[in-house]
Design an enzyme around this catalytic site. Structure first.
Site, mmCIF file in Angstrom:
data_model
loop_
_atom_site.group_PDB
_atom_site.id
_atom_site.type_symbol
_atom_site.label_atom_id
_atom_site.label_comp_id
_atom_site.label_asym_id
_atom_site.label_seq_id
_atom_site.Cartn_x
_atom_site.Cartn_y
_atom_site.Cartn_z
ATOM 1 N N TYR A 73 6.449 4.690 -3.548
ATOM 2 C CA TYR A 73 6.563 4.946 -4.987
ATOM 3 C C TYR A 73 5.842 6.241 -5.331
ATOM 4 C CZ TYR A 73 6.948 4.286 -9.945
ATOM 5 O OH TYR A 73 7.298 4.460 -11.260
ATOM 6 N N GLN A 80 10.853 -1.853 -12.224
ATOM 7 C CA GLN A 80 12.228 -2.114 -11.735
ATOM 8 C C GLN A 80 12.472 -1.445 -10.381
ATOM 9 O OE1 GLN A 80 11.381 -0.541 -14.515
ATOM 10 N NE2 GLN A 80 12.635 1.274 -14.929
ATOM 11 N N ASN A 85 1.511 3.455 -12.418
ATOM 12 C CA ASN A 85 0.814 2.973 -13.616
ATOM 13 C C ASN A 85 0.600 1.459 -13.533
ATOM 14 O OD1 ASN A 85 3.237 1.702 -14.285
ATOM 15 N ND2 ASN A 85 3.854 3.276 -15.748
ATOM 16 N N SER A 92 -10.384 6.846 -9.710
ATOM 17 C CA SER A 92 -11.038 7.611 -8.653
ATOM 18 C C SER A 92 -12.547 7.718 -8.875
ATOM 19 C CB SER A 92 -10.420 9.011 -8.603
ATOM 20 O OG SER A 92 -10.830 9.670 -7.427
ATOM 21 N N GLN A 121 -13.421 15.225 -9.441
ATOM 22 C CA GLN A 121 -12.947 13.835 -9.558
ATOM 23 C C GLN A 121 -12.888 13.382 -11.005
ATOM 24 O OE1 GLN A 121 -11.403 12.065 -7.009
ATOM 25 N NE2 GLN A 121 -11.607 14.217 -6.484
ATOM 26 N N ASP A 134 -8.697 16.067 -0.223
ATOM 27 C CA ASP A 134 -7.574 15.627 -1.064
ATOM 28 C C ASP A 134 -6.270 16.277 -0.621
ATOM 29 O OD1 ASP A 134 -8.541 13.825 -2.800
ATOM 30 O OD2 ASP A 134 -8.634 15.150 -4.542
ATOM 31 N N GLU A 178 -8.296 -33.007 18.495
ATOM 32 C CA GLU A 178 -7.873 -32.675 17.126
ATOM 33 C C GLU A 178 -6.851 -33.677 16.586
ATOM 34 O OE1 GLU A 178 -6.696 -28.539 16.869
ATOM 35 O OE2 GLU A 178 -8.728 -27.844 17.270
#
Lengths: 427, 427
Positions: free
Chosen positions: B128, B190, B213, B236, B258, B360, B414
């Site tokens: 994504y 979706q 998000n 972060s 950051q 990064d 057992e």
């Protein structure tokens, strides 16, 4: 008890649907009850743990922590041949898992740059061990030994007291064998909460592993992120691939060895031979009479058992990969040639003399395996499960200078000017 | 904007509490909305995806899938110096992650037993990539390259269309560089649902990775188990350890790098020097004026920024381990001696010339890291994240016979007689 159907047919398709939705989801009631327990233990510590122990287990144990002399005393009361078998199993498990240990590494470059990865064990891990009939010493070994090999500094076990307020001696023998550091007689969601948050007596851990009932599983799921957890184990399953050289008596025995776990367990035979299929069903009826968990076996075979005829072994392998079973046996003439074809399975048992219980108890590979088709993406419990990694980067002024423009370009393209500024100030 | 406080004092303790509860939890409304979207996509496939795209993105893209010629066309429109920096970063990321690849292994024994572990890449993975201002090409590289090295056969990317119904060219350039196989212009919960369940046009995957998000994060969380997911990334954070040899201008720049991510980001300086502390605060005020995301930086430093004075570096390291930050910089005289002391951190940056943005974008280690203190038990995204393992066991009749009694003893202890029976029938 079980039906013989043809792969690709409607009955087989219906079976697959039933097989797939077999996992038990916690209802809203269980979810809410567990949330309440977690909150109470978080805020009231031992007091809440004691109250829930009284409520759910009916009595408080004399002492919540079992100390080492007590453990040793109780272990002495175990059957010596059980203790000897346990030692041998532990040695095999240790030998297999020692192969999994990853090492820290670094990559030094001629320009002075040093980068690498530090790999170390988690600091403290909690192991949940169910009580009652699901108290399995083998599970203690399978969860604890990989953690010890990973270098976990402290292994804390929680297990509910028996009805007499006492611990199960076999479990304590396994705890001693596996090197568990501390044992607390607490069970249920309250024990899981105590491990996650810490209380006055039970130390806070970094990861919680081990099987448990729906309350324990729900507590682990809700606490994921506060601590790490292992997989949420679904009901057990076995899929057996058999060609015409397989032995129906073995196949039937192996199918039932998983079917006996619980009423939701699944046992599936995929075979290319109608004769093997029919004889295996006869063997099921014959062998089941001598088994103590006959009723459970009948019910799970009724609901989630199937003997499915395939046109050839390629079709059978492809169907097995689609189902992605926890345990997969290959009872075929040249079993080794299947290793590279089986993409989705937790543990693979090759040939006529590698029955699934050999792996459950003794051979060495882990018996904590992905269930419910999650072998598509999950792996067996391993030493990796108890490691954590940090990467490290050391650059010199001379190494940073020639790449500064590139880094600033990338940062600016993303609109992150403070990132670019952090390179700029060093020019 | 930021205050200088003493470690162990009340203000520092209050700060730690604020730091810890910073993660944004999805409310019940978000949870319910996401559940509805997942169900709709599960049952109605593309039709539901189209309806939600119209509803949330305001328009349908001309074609949902971007084919390779389109990708190449769009990538050509990118700034050539950005493309060149991207290539160099990709090469570094590939080099670092190639070191992580684990191999299948087997352990053959003299008695004919063969055991081992098959390690292979997941079949298909979904990535994504957010749209709008959070569309980061660097993220595409960091998520996709380890998957390719793991041997993932197909990498599917989903990303929401821009307001003009078109994709972001920089993202597509990164997708080409990283070897993404297919790209779909779909976003939100979706898109996550489509990857998990598969639709007529979007293929079903085994694992979903990448930031998003709160709807995307909630969808991933709800689908965990149906597919595997990476971590749920929190806001972060950076923690800088500085002794009296550190450079205030660098420290201030790195803290802000950051802090600019979002209003929930956290930036913490732990230092043994009051002078360094004061000068760093002055540098913050000086440097912030030139930064485009000044407002965000001010807000996150106000809420989650701190400069904390420590008595000595031991105290600072121990406090850092307690906070377990995502990024940790060591700006000290002998930075290398800290590698083995930092137990809890996602990525460690050593020395004055290893600023966090170097990691990064460029150096090679992954920038997808555990946040919110989860570095206590989670690890950076890695090649491991895209591998799955199966164990295999091959025993012969001669190897099984001498251990049969031990296995049956363990099974009987057992209470699992069908397990014992599976060994018994082979005698």
């Amino acid at each position: 008890m079980i039906q013989v159907v043809r792969q690709g047919g409607e009955v087989a398709r219906d079976f697959v649907k039933r097989f797939r939705v077999r996992s038990e989801a916690a209802g809203k009631k269980v979810d809410a009850a567990v949330t309440e327990i977690l909150e109470a233990v978080k805020h009231h510590g031992d007091e809440a743990v004691r109250a829930y122990t009284l409520q759910f287990d009916g009595a408080l144990p004399e002492s919540v922590e079992i100390d080492r002399p007590q453990m040793e005393q109780l272990a002495k009361s175990c059957d010596p041949s059980f203790l000897s078998a346990l030692q041998k199993a532990a040695a095999n498990i240790e030998n297999f898992h020692a192969r999994q240990k990853q090492q820290s590494w670094l990559e030094p470059r001629a320009d002075g740059v040093i980068m690498g990865q530090r790999i170390r064990g988690l600091h403290r891990v909690g192991l949940y061990v169910p009580g009652g009939t699901a108290a399995y010493p083998s599970s203690v070994l399978m969860n604890a030994i990989p953690a010890k090999i990973a270098g976990v500094e402290e292994l804390v076990m929680v297990t509910p007291p028996g009805k007499d307020g006492r611990p199960n001696p076999n479990i304590l023998a396994a705890a001693l064998t596996a090197g568990i550091d501390r044992v607390f007689l607490v069970g249920g969601a309250q024990a899981v909460a105590a491990l996650a948050y810490g209380t006055e007596t039970i130390p806070k851990v970094d990861k919680i592993v081990g099987p448990g009932n729906i309350y324990v599983a729900t507590a682990k799921r809700q606490l994921y992120g506060i601590v790490d957890i292992d997989m949420i184990a679904g009901p057990s399953e076995i899929l057996v691939l058999a060609d015409e050289t397989a032995k129906p008596a073995y196949l039937a025995a192996d199918l039932m060895s998983q079917a006996e776990h619980d009423r939701m367990a699944s046992a599936i035979l995929l075979t290319t031979s109608e004769q093997i299929a029919d004889e295996t069903v006869k063997e099921l009826y014959r062998q089941i009479e001598a088994l103590s968990r006959k009723e459970i076996i009948e019910e799970s075979l009724d609901r989630f058992g199937a003997v499915i005829l395939c046109d050839n072994m390629e079709e059978a392998v492809s169907f097995a990969n689609e189902l992605a079973p926890e345990h997969l046996e290959v009872c075929a003439e040249n079993p080794m040639e299947y290793i590279g074809k089986i993409d989705n399975a937790g543990s693979v048992f090759l040939g006529n003399f590698s029955p699934e219980p050999l792996g459950d108890y003794f051979a060495g590979p882990n018996h904590v395996l992905p269930t419910s088709g999650t072998a598509r993406f999950f792996s067996p419990l391993s030493v990796d499960s108890f490691l954590k990694k940090s990467s490290f980067i050391y650059y010199t002024k001379e190494a940073l200078q020639p790449v500064s423009a590139d880094i600033m370009k990338l940062a600016e393209t993303e609109g992150l000017t403070a990132h670019a500024n952090s390179i700029q100030v060093r020019q």
